[in-house]
Design a protein around this motif. Structure first.
Motif, PDB file in Angstrom:
ATOM      1  N   ASP A  78       0.809  -1.221   0.000  1.00 53.09           N
ATOM      2  CA  ASP A  78       0.000   0.000   0.000  1.00 53.09           C
ATOM      3  C   ASP A  78       0.839   1.265   0.000  1.00 53.09           C
ATOM      4  N   GLY A  79       1.979   1.207   0.700  1.00 55.51           N
ATOM      5  CA  GLY A  79       2.723   2.439   0.871  1.00 55.51           C
ATOM      6  C   GLY A  79       4.203   2.240   1.045  1.00 55.51           C
ATOM      7  N   VAL A  80       4.878   3.373   1.082  1.00 53.42           N
ATOM      8  CA  VAL A  80       6.331   3.421   1.206  1.00 53.42           C
ATOM      9  C   VAL A  80       6.678   4.381   2.339  1.00 53.42           C
ATOM     10  N   VAL A  81       7.634   3.985   3.176  1.00 54.24           N
ATOM     11  CA  VAL A  81       8.159   4.856   4.225  1.00 54.24           C
ATOM     12  C   VAL A  81       9.577   5.240   3.852  1.00 54.24           C
ATOM     13  N   LEU A  82       9.830   6.535   3.826  1.00 48.40           N
ATOM     14  CA  LEU A  82      11.176   7.040   3.583  1.00 48.40           C
ATOM     15  C   LEU A  82      11.737   7.527   4.912  1.00 48.40           C
ATOM     16  N   SER A  83      12.868   6.930   5.291  1.00 53.85           N
ATOM     17  CA  SER A  83      13.450   7.289   6.582  1.00 53.85           C
ATOM     18  C   SER A  83      14.918   7.627   6.388  1.00 53.85           C
ATOM     19  N   GLY A  84      15.769   7.136   7.226  1.00 51.72           N
ATOM     20  CA  GLY A  84      17.182   7.483   7.104  1.00 51.72           C
ATOM     21  C   GLY A  84      17.978   6.868   8.213  1.00 51.72           C
ATOM     22  N   GLY A  85      19.023   7.592   8.600  1.00 52.41           N
ATOM     23  CA  GLY A  85      19.436   8.977   8.376  1.00 52.41           C
ATOM     24  C   GLY A  85      18.278   9.934   8.280  1.00 52.41           C
ATOM     25  N   GLU A  86      18.359  10.812   7.323  1.00 50.67           N
ATOM     26  CA  GLU A  86      17.346  11.838   7.099  1.00 50.67           C
ATOM     27  C   GLU A  86      17.007  11.891   5.623  1.00 50.67           C
ATOM     28  N   CYS A  87      15.779  11.489   5.293  1.00 49.11           N
ATOM     29  CA  CYS A  87      15.393  11.386   3.882  1.00 49.11           C
ATOM     30  C   CYS A  87      15.306  12.734   3.187  1.00 49.11           C
ATOM     31  N   THR A  88      15.002  13.809   3.906  1.00 49.34           N
ATOM     32  CA  THR A  88      14.803  15.101   3.242  1.00 49.34           C
ATOM     33  C   THR A  88      16.100  15.771   2.815  1.00 49.34           C
ATOM     34  N   ILE A  89      17.250  15.211   3.186  1.00 45.93           N
ATOM     35  CA  ILE A  89      18.509  15.823   2.740  1.00 45.93           C
ATOM     36  C   ILE A  89      18.914  15.354   1.347  1.00 45.93           C
ATOM     37  N   HIS A  90      18.236  14.321   0.841  1.00 45.62           N
ATOM     38  CA  HIS A  90      18.607  13.832  -0.490  1.00 45.62           C
ATOM     39  C   HIS A  90      18.175  14.838  -1.549  1.00 45.62           C
ATOM     40  N   LYS A  91      19.079  15.178  -2.448  1.00 50.10           N
ATOM     41  CA  LYS A  91      18.815  16.243  -3.433  1.00 50.10           C
ATOM     42  C   LYS A  91      17.674  15.907  -4.383  1.00 50.10           C
ATOM     43  N   ASN A  92      17.371  14.629  -4.582  1.00 56.18           N
ATOM     44  CA  ASN A  92      16.313  14.241  -5.515  1.00 56.18           C
ATOM     45  C   ASN A  92      15.077  13.665  -4.817  1.00 56.18           C
ATOM     46  N   ILE A  93      14.883  14.021  -3.563  1.00 52.60           N
ATOM     47  CA  ILE A  93      13.782  13.423  -2.811  1.00 52.60           C
ATOM     48  C   ILE A  93      12.413  13.776  -3.412  1.00 52.60           C
ATOM     49  N   GLU A 121      15.205  24.781  13.037  1.00 53.68           N
ATOM     50  CA  GLU A 121      14.655  24.094  11.877  1.00 53.68           C
ATOM     51  C   GLU A 121      13.621  23.046  12.296  1.00 53.68           C
ATOM     52  N   PHE A 122      13.935  22.307  13.364  1.00 56.12           N
ATOM     53  CA  PHE A 122      12.962  21.353  13.902  1.00 56.12           C
ATOM     54  C   PHE A 122      11.669  22.074  14.278  1.00 56.12           C
ATOM     55  N   GLU A 123      11.811  23.172  14.986  1.00 53.62           N
ATOM     56  CA  GLU A 123      10.640  23.921  15.444  1.00 53.62           C
ATOM     57  C   GLU A 123       9.813  24.435  14.256  1.00 53.62           C
ATOM     58  N   GLU A 124      10.485  24.915  13.220  1.00 52.44           N
ATOM     59  CA  GLU A 124       9.780  25.369  12.021  1.00 52.44           C
ATOM     60  C   GLU A 124       9.037  24.207  11.362  1.00 52.44           C
ATOM     61  N   SER A 125       9.677  23.049  11.307  1.00 52.58           N
ATOM     62  CA  SER A 125       9.031  21.873  10.725  1.00 52.58           C
ATOM     63  C   SER A 125       7.809  21.455  11.529  1.00 52.58           C
ATOM     64  N   LEU A 126       7.921  21.498  12.837  1.00 53.37           N
ATOM     65  CA  LEU A 126       6.782  21.165  13.691  1.00 53.37           C
ATOM     66  C   LEU A 126       5.619  22.107  13.412  1.00 53.37           C
ATOM     67  N   LYS A 127       5.901  23.391  13.325  1.00 52.18           N
ATOM     68  CA  LYS A 127       4.835  24.371  13.068  1.00 52.18           C
ATOM     69  C   LYS A 127       4.236  24.176  11.670  1.00 52.18           C
ATOM     70  N   LEU A 128       5.074  23.837  10.682  1.00 53.51           N
ATOM     71  CA  LEU A 128       4.556  23.555   9.340  1.00 53.51           C
ATOM     72  C   LEU A 128       3.562  22.402   9.374  1.00 53.51           C
ATOM     73  N   ILE A 141       6.940   9.854   5.608  1.00 54.80           N
ATOM     74  CA  ILE A 141       8.344  10.165   5.853  1.00 54.80           C
ATOM     75  C   ILE A 141       8.614  10.168   7.349  1.00 54.80           C
ATOM     76  N   ASP A 142       9.796   9.698   7.697  1.00 54.81           N
ATOM     77  CA  ASP A 142      10.336   9.836   9.049  1.00 54.81           C
ATOM     78  C   ASP A 142      11.381  10.927   8.954  1.00 54.81           C
ATOM     79  N   THR A 143      11.211  12.001   9.723  1.00 53.48           N
ATOM     80  CA  THR A 143      12.108  13.140   9.589  1.00 53.48           C
ATOM     81  C   THR A 143      12.515  13.709  10.940  1.00 53.48           C
ATOM     82  N   ASN A 144      13.719  14.282  10.970  1.00 50.81           N
ATOM     83  CA  ASN A 144      14.167  14.990  12.165  1.00 50.81           C
ATOM     84  C   ASN A 144      13.825  16.475  12.071  1.00 50.81           C
ATOM     85  N   GLY A 145      13.216  16.887  10.967  1.00 44.94           N
ATOM     86  CA  GLY A 145      12.778  18.274  10.821  1.00 44.94           C
ATOM     87  C   GLY A 145      13.869  19.249  10.439  1.00 44.94           C
TER      88      GLY A 145
END
Length: 195
Positions: free
Chosen positions: A35-50, A110-117, A66-70
């Motif tokens: 049904d789905g895909v989980v992108l984790s890491g490390g940190e998945c959002t740092i990949h330039k082609n995410i 950055e974490f705090e900004e991600s949380l608010k987003l 996504i699993d992210t540290n924000g």
């Protein structure tokens, strides 16, 4: 980030590489089975082609978590705005005073900004913390819960205990489960301990 309790040292230090084309071919062979895909890491959002990678995953009909540290709120904002994620798990490492010690980074803002987003989006998400007794005391954890409440976070807050005797980035030693007997939930936040 370089959290000493990280269970994925090979990925963090660049040894766990996967080819996007191979992943997409695998997913194509699993249409109707997964049904789905989980992108984790490390940190998945740092990949330039995410973003184009997730676009291709979504085009195959999969839901995406996504699993992210924000640490990359600009990327997270694009993922939210373009409706490329269906769920997010945001790691709350610690409060600002101990954030650098735990993560080896200066990325609390950055974490705090991600949380608010996430809080201002329609994307379902969770906040979670990995607890190691040498890093976060019960008093500090209570302050973390208060911090979330002061930001008007309303929902589940998951706690996952550090698992002893697994390879990690640092050598923290044994962790005690100090919080389980106490109720940290508030009127807005449901604290849930994961086993």
């Amino acid at each position: 980030m370089r959290c000493s309790y990280c269970y994925n040292p090979d990925i963090v230090f660049g040894k766990g590489k996967l080819d996007f084309e191979n992943i997409l071919n695998f997913l194509k062979s699993r249409i109707g089975l997964l049904d789905g895909v989980v992108l984790s890491g490390g940190e998945c959002t740092i990949h330039k082609n995410i973003i184009p990678f997730i676009e291709e995953i979504k085009a195959l009909g999969f839901i995406v978590k996504i699993d992210t540290n924000g640490s990359k709120p600009a990327v997270l904002k694009k993922l939210i705005d373009q409706k490329l994620i269906d769920y997010a798990a945001l790691d709350f490492k610690s409060l600002s005073l101990t954030f650098k010690t735990i993560t080896q980074s200066n990325l609390f803002a950055e974490f705090e900004e991600s949380l608010k987003l996430l809080m201002n989006s329609s994307i379902p998400f969770e906040v979670r913390t990995t607890l190691h007794s040498a890093l976060i005391t019960p008093t500090q954890f209570l302050k973390m819960t208060e911090y979330l409440e002061n930001l008007n976070y309303n929902g589940n807050y998951y706690v996952q205990y550090f698992i002893n005797n697994v390879p990690t980035i640092g050598d923290l030693g044994h962790s005690e489960r100090l919080l389980k007997s106490e109720n940290f939930s508030t009127s807005k936040i449901n604290v849930i301990f994961r086993e």
